[in-house]
Design a protein around this motif. Structure first.
Motif, short mmCIF file in Angstrom:
data_model
loop_
_atom_site.label_atom_id
_atom_site.label_comp_id
_atom_site.label_asym_id
_atom_site.label_seq_id
_atom_site.Cartn_x
_atom_site.Cartn_y
_atom_site.Cartn_z
N ASP A 49 30.06 105.49 48.37
CA ASP A 49 29.25 104.30 48.65
C ASP A 49 29.55 103.73 50.02
O ASP A 49 28.65 103.27 50.73
CB ASP A 49 29.49 103.22 47.58
CG ASP A 49 28.91 103.59 46.22
OD1 ASP A 49 28.08 104.53 46.15
OD2 ASP A 49 29.30 102.95 45.22
N VAL A 50 30.82 103.76 50.43
CA VAL A 50 31.21 103.27 51.76
C VAL A 50 30.54 104.11 52.84
O VAL A 50 29.95 103.59 53.79
CB VAL A 50 32.75 103.27 51.93
CG1 VAL A 50 33.15 102.99 53.36
CG2 VAL A 50 33.38 102.25 50.99
N VAL A 51 30.62 105.44 52.71
CA VAL A 51 30.00 106.34 53.69
C VAL A 51 28.49 106.11 53.74
O VAL A 51 27.90 106.04 54.82
CB VAL A 51 30.35 107.81 53.38
CG1 VAL A 51 29.50 108.76 54.20
CG2 VAL A 51 31.83 108.06 53.62
N ALA A 52 27.86 105.99 52.58
CA ALA A 52 26.40 105.77 52.54
C ALA A 52 26.04 104.46 53.25
O ALA A 52 25.06 104.41 54.01
CB ALA A 52 25.92 105.75 51.10
N ALA A 53 26.82 103.41 53.03
CA ALA A 53 26.55 102.12 53.68
C ALA A 53 26.74 102.22 55.19
O ALA A 53 25.93 101.69 55.95
CB ALA A 53 27.47 101.04 53.10
N LEU A 54 27.79 102.92 55.63
CA LEU A 54 28.02 103.08 57.07
C LEU A 54 26.89 103.87 57.71
O LEU A 54 26.34 103.47 58.74
CB LEU A 54 29.36 103.78 57.32
CG LEU A 54 30.61 102.98 56.97
CD1 LEU A 54 31.84 103.88 56.98
CD2 LEU A 54 30.79 101.81 57.93
N ARG A 55 26.54 104.99 57.11
CA ARG A 55 25.48 105.82 57.68
C ARG A 55 24.13 105.12 57.64
O ARG A 55 23.31 105.30 58.53
CB ARG A 55 25.44 107.17 56.97
CG ARG A 55 26.68 107.98 57.33
CD ARG A 55 26.65 109.39 56.84
NE ARG A 55 27.85 110.09 57.31
CZ ARG A 55 28.46 111.05 56.65
NH1 ARG A 55 27.98 111.47 55.50
NH2 ARG A 55 29.54 111.62 57.15
N GLY A 56 23.92 104.28 56.61
CA GLY A 56 22.70 103.50 56.53
C GLY A 56 22.58 102.49 57.66
O GLY A 56 21.48 102.02 57.97
N ARG A 57 23.72 102.16 58.27
CA ARG A 57 23.74 101.24 59.41
C ARG A 57 23.97 101.99 60.72
O ARG A 57 24.34 101.39 61.72
CB ARG A 57 24.80 100.18 59.18
CG ARG A 57 24.44 99.22 58.06
CD ARG A 57 25.59 98.32 57.66
NE ARG A 57 25.22 97.37 56.65
CZ ARG A 57 25.18 97.60 55.34
NH1 ARG A 57 25.46 98.82 54.89
NH2 ARG A 57 24.84 96.68 54.48
N HIS A 58 23.81 103.31 60.68
CA HIS A 58 23.95 104.17 61.86
C HIS A 58 25.34 104.11 62.48
O HIS A 58 25.49 104.17 63.70
CB HIS A 58 22.87 103.85 62.90
CG HIS A 58 21.49 103.85 62.32
ND1 HIS A 58 20.85 105.01 61.94
CD2 HIS A 58 20.68 102.83 61.99
CE1 HIS A 58 19.68 104.71 61.42
NE2 HIS A 58 19.54 103.40 61.44
N VAL A 59 26.37 103.99 61.62
CA VAL A 59 27.76 104.00 62.07
C VAL A 59 28.30 105.41 61.86
O VAL A 59 28.25 105.93 60.73
CB VAL A 59 28.62 102.98 61.28
CG1 VAL A 59 30.09 103.09 61.67
CG2 VAL A 59 28.09 101.56 61.50
N CYS A 119 30.97 108.16 61.16
CA CYS A 119 32.25 108.15 60.44
C CYS A 119 32.74 109.57 60.24
O CYS A 119 31.98 110.53 60.28
CB CYS A 119 32.12 107.40 59.12
SG CYS A 119 30.95 108.09 57.95
N LEU A 120 34.03 109.68 60.03
CA LEU A 120 34.69 110.95 59.76
C LEU A 120 35.31 110.86 58.38
O LEU A 120 36.02 109.90 58.08
CB LEU A 120 35.78 111.22 60.81
CG LEU A 120 36.70 112.41 60.54
CD1 LEU A 120 35.91 113.71 60.61
CD2 LEU A 120 37.85 112.42 61.51
N GLY A 121 35.06 111.85 57.57
CA GLY A 121 35.69 111.86 56.25
C GLY A 121 34.64 111.92 55.16
O GLY A 121 33.46 112.09 55.44
N VAL A 164 36.27 105.14 61.14
CA VAL A 164 35.23 104.68 62.06
C VAL A 164 35.92 104.12 63.30
O VAL A 164 37.13 103.90 63.30
CB VAL A 164 34.32 103.60 61.42
CG1 VAL A 164 33.58 104.15 60.22
CG2 VAL A 164 35.12 102.36 61.04
N ARG A 165 35.14 103.89 64.34
CA ARG A 165 35.67 103.28 65.56
C ARG A 165 35.02 101.92 65.76
O ARG A 165 33.81 101.77 65.55
CB ARG A 165 35.40 104.16 66.77
CG ARG A 165 36.06 105.52 66.63
CD ARG A 165 36.74 105.92 67.89
NE ARG A 165 37.37 107.23 67.72
CZ ARG A 165 38.68 107.39 67.67
NH1 ARG A 165 39.49 106.38 67.78
NH2 ARG A 165 39.20 108.60 67.52
#
Length: 87
Positions: free
Chosen positions: A43-53, A55-57, A73-74
């Motif tokens: 869910d964390v990865v999906a939320a980050l990618r949904g905001r165009h962030v 991420c690694l992992g 993330v950076r």
């Protein structure tokens, strides 16, 4: 060096003795932050990618209190932020 605050941990870099993964431009006194999350890392990865962030992992790591899985993330200054959940 790592500073622990309850279940949280901050890694402090010593110039010439950085660990991987690390800040983009580690200097003496720069820090990596590890923050614990309650949500699933999917869910964390999906939320980050949904905001165009970017991420690694997720990747398996050892946290302040044992085995954990983390996503990285950076921040805008290119410091490393670890979002972690204990197994």
């Amino acid at each position: 060096m790592a500073l622990k605050f309850g279940r949280q941990k901050i890694n402090i870099h010593e110039a010439g003795h950085e660990i991987d993964l690390k800040a983009d431009r580690p200097t003496s006194g720069s820090a990596d932050l590890c923050l614990l999350v309650r949500d699933s890392l999917d869910d964390v990865v999906a939320a980050l990618r949904g905001r165009h962030v970017n991420c690694l992992g997720p990747v398996r790591r050892t946290g302040a209190h044992g085995a954990a899985t983390s996503v990285y993330v950076r921040d805008p200054e290119r410091n490393l932020i670890e979002l972690s959940r204990y197994d």
